[in-house]
Design a protein around this motif. Structure first.
Motif, PDB file in Angstrom:
ATOM      1  N   TYR A  66       0.818  -1.210   0.000  1.00 23.30           N
ATOM      2  CA  TYR A  66       0.000   0.000   0.000  1.00 23.30           C
ATOM      3  C   TYR A  66       0.854   1.263   0.000  1.00 23.30           C
ATOM      4  CZ  TYR A  66      -4.305  -2.622   0.517  1.00 23.30           C
ATOM      5  OH  TYR A  66      -5.361  -3.464   0.291  1.00 23.30           O
ATOM      6  N   ALA A  67       2.057   1.197   0.553  1.00 26.19           N
ATOM      7  CA  ALA A  67       2.973   2.328   0.437  1.00 26.19           C
ATOM      8  C   ALA A  67       3.368   2.546  -1.023  1.00 26.19           C
ATOM      9  CB  ALA A  67       4.223   2.086   1.296  1.00 26.19           C
ATOM     10  N   ARG A  68       3.537   1.455  -1.755  1.00 31.06           N
ATOM     11  CA  ARG A  68       3.842   1.566  -3.183  1.00 31.06           C
ATOM     12  C   ARG A  68       2.660   2.171  -3.940  1.00 31.06           C
ATOM     13  NH1 ARG A  68       8.023  -2.000  -5.411  1.00 31.06           N
ATOM     14  NH2 ARG A  68       9.265  -2.868  -3.713  1.00 31.06           N
ATOM     15  N   PHE A  69       1.439   1.771  -3.562  1.00 28.25           N
ATOM     16  CA  PHE A  69       0.261   2.376  -4.183  1.00 28.25           C
ATOM     17  C   PHE A  69       0.228   3.873  -3.919  1.00 28.25           C
ATOM     18  CE2 PHE A  69      -1.974  -1.658  -5.015  1.00 28.25           C
ATOM     19  CZ  PHE A  69      -2.629  -1.311  -6.194  1.00 28.25           C
ATOM     20  N   ALA A  70       0.624   4.271  -2.715  1.00 30.06           N
ATOM     21  CA  ALA A  70       0.619   5.691  -2.361  1.00 30.06           C
ATOM     22  C   ALA A  70       1.739   6.462  -3.050  1.00 30.06           C
ATOM     23  CB  ALA A  70       0.737   5.851  -0.845  1.00 30.06           C
ATOM     24  N   GLY A  71       2.725   5.736  -3.602  1.00 29.97           N
ATOM     25  CA  GLY A  71       3.784   6.389  -4.371  1.00 29.97           C
ATOM     26  C   GLY A  71       5.011   6.776  -3.576  1.00 29.97           C
ATOM     27  N   PHE A  72       5.099   6.312  -2.314  1.00 31.02           N
ATOM     28  CA  PHE A  72       6.316   6.617  -1.552  1.00 31.02           C
ATOM     29  C   PHE A  72       6.635   5.445  -0.631  1.00 31.02           C
ATOM     30  CE2 PHE A  72       2.616   8.886   0.056  1.00 31.02           C
ATOM     31  CZ  PHE A  72       2.484   8.415   1.365  1.00 31.02           C
ATOM     32  N   SER A  73       7.384   4.493  -1.183  1.00 28.00           N
ATOM     33  CA  SER A  73       7.770   3.298  -0.450  1.00 28.00           C
ATOM     34  C   SER A  73       9.226   3.391  -0.015  1.00 28.00           C
ATOM     35  CB  SER A  73       7.575   2.054  -1.326  1.00 28.00           C
ATOM     36  OG  SER A  73       8.073   0.902  -0.693  1.00 28.00           O
ATOM     37  N   SER A 109      11.718   2.382   3.902  1.00 31.60           N
ATOM     38  CA  SER A 109      11.651   1.622   5.152  1.00 31.60           C
ATOM     39  C   SER A 109      10.741   2.291   6.180  1.00 31.60           C
ATOM     40  CB  SER A 109      13.055   1.448   5.732  1.00 31.60           C
ATOM     41  OG  SER A 109      13.668   2.715   5.970  1.00 31.60           O
ATOM     42  N   PHE A 110      10.744   3.637   6.220  1.00 33.10           N
ATOM     43  CA  PHE A 110       9.910   4.340   7.198  1.00 33.10           C
ATOM     44  C   PHE A 110       8.424   4.256   6.823  1.00 33.10           C
ATOM     45  CE2 PHE A 110       7.666   8.276   8.357  1.00 33.10           C
ATOM     46  CZ  PHE A 110       7.711   8.158   9.751  1.00 33.10           C
ATOM     47  N   THR A 111       8.093   4.602   5.559  1.00 27.09           N
ATOM     48  CA  THR A 111       6.678   4.598   5.164  1.00 27.09           C
ATOM     49  C   THR A 111       6.112   3.179   5.139  1.00 27.09           C
ATOM     50  OG1 THR A 111       7.298   4.569   2.812  1.00 27.09           O
ATOM     51  CG2 THR A 111       6.876   6.718   3.831  1.00 27.09           C
ATOM     52  N   ASN A 112       6.954   2.199   4.762  1.00 25.98           N
ATOM     53  CA  ASN A 112       6.476   0.816   4.771  1.00 25.98           C
ATOM     54  C   ASN A 112       6.076   0.401   6.193  1.00 25.98           C
ATOM     55  OD1 ASN A 112       7.168   0.812   2.094  1.00 25.98           O
ATOM     56  ND2 ASN A 112       8.884  -0.609   2.299  1.00 25.98           N
ATOM     57  N   LYS A 113       6.902   0.774   7.160  1.00 24.93           N
ATOM     58  CA  LYS A 113       6.599   0.451   8.555  1.00 24.93           C
ATOM     59  C   LYS A 113       5.366   1.207   9.028  1.00 24.93           C
ATOM     60  CE  LYS A 113       7.679  -1.804  12.304  1.00 24.93           C
ATOM     61  NZ  LYS A 113       7.645  -3.293  12.327  1.00 24.93           N
ATOM     62  N   LEU A 114       5.223   2.438   8.572  1.00 28.57           N
ATOM     63  CA  LEU A 114       4.065   3.248   8.948  1.00 28.57           C
ATOM     64  C   LEU A 114       2.778   2.600   8.429  1.00 28.57           C
ATOM     65  CD1 LEU A 114       3.294   5.984  10.287  1.00 28.57           C
ATOM     66  CD2 LEU A 114       3.388   6.995   8.009  1.00 28.57           C
ATOM     67  N   PHE A 115       2.783   2.176   7.172  1.00 19.96           N
ATOM     68  CA  PHE A 115       1.600   1.508   6.624  1.00 19.96           C
ATOM     69  C   PHE A 115       1.360   0.169   7.308  1.00 19.96           C
ATOM     70  CE2 PHE A 115       1.802   4.647   3.301  1.00 19.96           C
ATOM     71  CZ  PHE A 115       0.525   4.699   2.781  1.00 19.96           C
ATOM     72  N   SER A 148     -13.103 -12.523  -9.952  1.00 21.57           N
ATOM     73  CA  SER A 148     -11.911 -11.718 -10.203  1.00 21.57           C
ATOM     74  C   SER A 148     -11.973 -10.423  -9.383  1.00 21.57           C
ATOM     75  CB  SER A 148     -11.816 -11.383 -11.700  1.00 21.57           C
ATOM     76  OG  SER A 148     -10.755 -10.501 -11.973  1.00 21.57           O
ATOM     77  N   HIS A 149     -10.932 -10.158  -8.618  1.00 20.10           N
ATOM     78  CA  HIS A 149     -10.913  -8.984  -7.739  1.00 20.10           C
ATOM     79  C   HIS A 149     -10.537  -7.706  -8.479  1.00 20.10           C
ATOM     80  CE1 HIS A 149      -6.509  -8.658  -7.538  1.00 20.10           C
ATOM     81  NE2 HIS A 149      -6.445  -9.968  -7.371  1.00 20.10           N
ATOM     82  N   GLY A 150     -10.743  -6.582  -7.813  1.00 24.56           N
ATOM     83  CA  GLY A 150     -10.476  -5.287  -8.399  1.00 24.56           C
ATOM     84  C   GLY A 150      -9.077  -4.769  -8.112  1.00 24.56           C
ATOM     85  N   MET A 151      -8.802  -3.546  -8.570  1.00 20.10           N
ATOM     86  CA  MET A 151      -7.525  -2.885  -8.336  1.00 20.10           C
ATOM     87  C   MET A 151      -7.330  -2.646  -6.838  1.00 20.10           C
ATOM     88  SD  MET A 151      -4.778  -1.489  -9.713  1.00 20.10           S
ATOM     89  CE  MET A 151      -5.128  -1.185 -11.450  1.00 20.10           C
ATOM     90  N   ALA A 152      -6.084  -2.780  -6.381  1.00 23.12           N
ATOM     91  CA  ALA A 152      -5.712  -2.575  -4.971  1.00 23.12           C
ATOM     92  C   ALA A 152      -6.406  -3.566  -4.054  1.00 23.12           C
ATOM     93  CB  ALA A 152      -5.989  -1.141  -4.525  1.00 23.12           C
ATOM     94  N   SER A 153      -6.842  -4.692  -4.617  1.00 22.55           N
ATOM     95  CA  SER A 153      -7.530  -5.725  -3.850  1.00 22.55           C
ATOM     96  C   SER A 153      -6.828  -7.060  -4.050  1.00 22.55           C
ATOM     97  CB  SER A 153      -8.999  -5.831  -4.292  1.00 22.55           C
ATOM     98  OG  SER A 153      -9.672  -4.609  -4.146  1.00 22.55           O
ATOM     99  N   GLY A 154      -7.387  -8.099  -3.423  1.00 30.41           N
ATOM    100  CA  GLY A 154      -6.858  -9.441  -3.570  1.00 30.41           C
ATOM    101  C   GLY A 154      -7.955 -10.455  -3.353  1.00 30.41           C
ATOM    102  N   ARG A 155      -7.578 -11.702  -3.288  1.00 33.12           N
ATOM    103  CA  ARG A 155      -8.565 -12.777  -3.213  1.00 33.12           C
ATOM    104  C   ARG A 155      -9.376 -12.748  -1.924  1.00 33.12           C
ATOM    105  NH1 ARG A 155      -3.754 -14.927  -1.451  1.00 33.12           N
ATOM    106  NH2 ARG A 155      -3.853 -16.397   0.305  1.00 33.12           N
ATOM    107  N   GLY A 199      -2.605  -5.691  -7.456  1.00 37.28           N
ATOM    108  CA  GLY A 199      -2.862  -5.871  -6.030  1.00 37.28           C
ATOM    109  C   GLY A 199      -1.778  -5.254  -5.178  1.00 37.28           C
ATOM    110  N   PRO A 200      -2.020  -5.141  -3.866  1.00 40.42           N
ATOM    111  CA  PRO A 200      -1.009  -4.561  -2.988  1.00 40.42           C
ATOM    112  C   PRO A 200       0.219  -5.446  -2.824  1.00 40.42           C
ATOM    113  CG  PRO A 200      -2.869  -5.375  -1.715  1.00 40.42           C
ATOM    114  CD  PRO A 200      -3.264  -5.458  -3.154  1.00 40.42           C
TER     115      PRO A 200
END
Length: 459
Positions: A90-97, A99-105, A158-165, A192-193
């Motif tokens: 989800y940090a990648r989806f937000a456009g700023f991945s 170590s800090f933002t990944n941990k925040l998400f 079939s799932h949507g964007m930013a989703s999963g099974r 997917g995320p």
């Protein structure tokens, strides 16, 4: 404090149990693809690895199970891999991945979702299983209460964007509790995320969101959508292959090949799937894929006799209108209400025209309806887990459980129509609103607060 110290999500609700006549079981299956291949020469800048390739097919089964059967295995987590993986996704989806933002998400996911589990029992017998062999521990009375010869129609979802099974488990499991086997596909198309591909040799790889900017060479928007939909369709076709193998008595073989180590009772599925009644369904990007998969259907690769499209995508590529099987399209109110230009015409008109053509040109039954008070995420599990937050952020005016059950009820009526040809519920009603909020006739009181009917075969 009680939730925190008991290890429960601090700010979320548990997913509710299911309301149909059957108990619900679930199994995760990942097996090598019968036709592994790449769908583009594009690679990921970050790793240099192919961006769009299919090595395995992964899906979660939701199915009617032996009532009273309890699994010794823990319930599946709603976040299926790990908070860490999804946090980075989800940090990648937000456009700023980083170590800090990944941990925040990751921390945010734990706070909002945490240890949320899916209520379905893991790896219990299919309803009507003999209970012999791997499942001999199931009580004899529970087996006697089942109907061994009954076949269950099959839905591929079939799932949507930013989703999963696991994003739609309540909707899908509610259908399973009404007598359907549902395969929720995990797409590895970069939509997917995060997902983990688990290979037969024990190795694995992570698949994250793959926007255009992450690719080398960078694909054009339409080319990217075409590639992703091609990969998604191939995963659906591979899922059909596995389901046919279960029907044909190869369940134990599938279990042995399953890198997720579940499905001990799949040998009992021989002859239990009604493969003459394959239904294709999806939400958002998955609804776009569902409509695409219905082109030339039913055929050997995609034997779908009908489709359900929930909020077909507005930015997922063109919608296929070459459909010669019954189709149910359900829009959320937010999807119908927003005036969106879609390839030089409104999205609403595009959907309306495609559904109407099934009736007038193909002489098949089709419906296009809007669920009032709902928003795009209503059919997902998210509003059930975070009812206050999702109501506030999306503007949904219908309760989370009530909203999702509207989708379940209409889908059930459509699926029942495919079994016996009888129109029920809202599907009996003629057109009430040829355009959104443009009423030409009133609906009965029990439907007027819930639905608008835009296209219907009813006269």
């Amino acid at each position: 404090m009680y939730r925190y110290f008991s290890g429960r999500p601090v700010l979320s609700d548990a997913l509710p149990s299911y309301s149909g006549e059957y108990a619900v079981g679930t199994v995760d299956i990942e097996v090598p693809a019968e036709h592994p291949r790449r769908f583009s020469d594009a690679v990921l800048k970050e790793t240099g690895r192919p961006a769009f390739e299919m090595e395995t097919v992964m899906f979660s089964l939701f199915y009617p199970s032996v009532r009273g059967a309890k699994s010794a295995k823990p319930k599946h987590m709603w976040i299926p891999e790990s908070n860490k993986l999804f946090g980075e996704g989800y940090a990648r989806f937000a456009g700023f991945s980083n170590s800090f933002t990944n941990k925040l998400f990751e921390s945010g996911l734990w706070t909002l979702v945490g240890s949320t589990t899916i209520p379905a029992e893991v790896d219990v017998p299919l309803e009507g299983a003999t209970g012999t062999g791997a499942h001999s521990e199931i009580k004899e009375q529970a087996v006697m209460d089942t109907h061994q010869e009954h076949q269950f129609p099959v839905i591929v979802f079939s799932h949507g964007m930013a989703s999963g099974r696991t994003s739609y488990t309540h909707y899908l499991a509610e259908l399973a509790s009404r007598g359907y086997i549902v395969a929720a596909v995990e797409h590895r198309d970069g939509s997917g995320p995060g997902s983990i591909v688990m290979r037969a040799d024990g190795s694995s790889k992570q698949v994250f969101h793959a926007p255009r900017e992450s690719l080398e060479p960078m694909l054009e928007v339409e080319e990217l959508k075409t590639v992703q939909l091609a990969l998604r369709q191939a995963e659906v076709e591979e899922t059909v292959t596995v389901l046919r193998a279960l029907q044909n008595g190869r369940g134990q073989e599938i279990y042995q090949a399953n890198t997720r180590k579940e499905g001990i009772g799949l040998g009992d599925w021989h002859g239990r799937l009604d493969i003459e009644r394959f239904i294709m369904a999806g939400h958002s990007y998955g609804a776009t894929l569902a409509m695409q998969a219905l082109k030339d259907a039913p055929n050997d690769a995609r034997p779908f006799v009908a489709g359900i499209a929930l909020d077909p995508g507005k930015s997922s590529g063109r919608l296929n209108d070459d459909i010669d099987v019954p189709l149910l399209v359900i829009h959320s109110q937010s999807w119908s209400a927003k005036h969106s230009i879609f390839y030089d015409r409104t999205h609403f008109d595009t959907v309306e025209s495609a559904v109407q053509d099934i009736i007038t040109k193909r002489k098949k039954a089709a419906w296009f309806i809007t669920a009032k008070g709902t928003t795009h995420p209503t059919v997902t599990d998210a509003p059930l887990i975070e009812p206050t937050l999702l109501s506030w952020t999306t503007g949904a005016t219908v309760g989370a459980k009530e909203g999702i059950m509207h989708y379940v009820d209409a889908s059930r009526d459509f699926l029942s129509y495919m079994m016996d040809g009888q129109k029920r519920g809202i599907l009996e009603e003629p057109v009430s609103h040829p355009e959104y909020n443009n009423q030409i006739r009133p609906l009965p009181k029990e439907f007027s607060k819930i639905w608008q009917v835009h296209v219907s075969p009813a006269s």
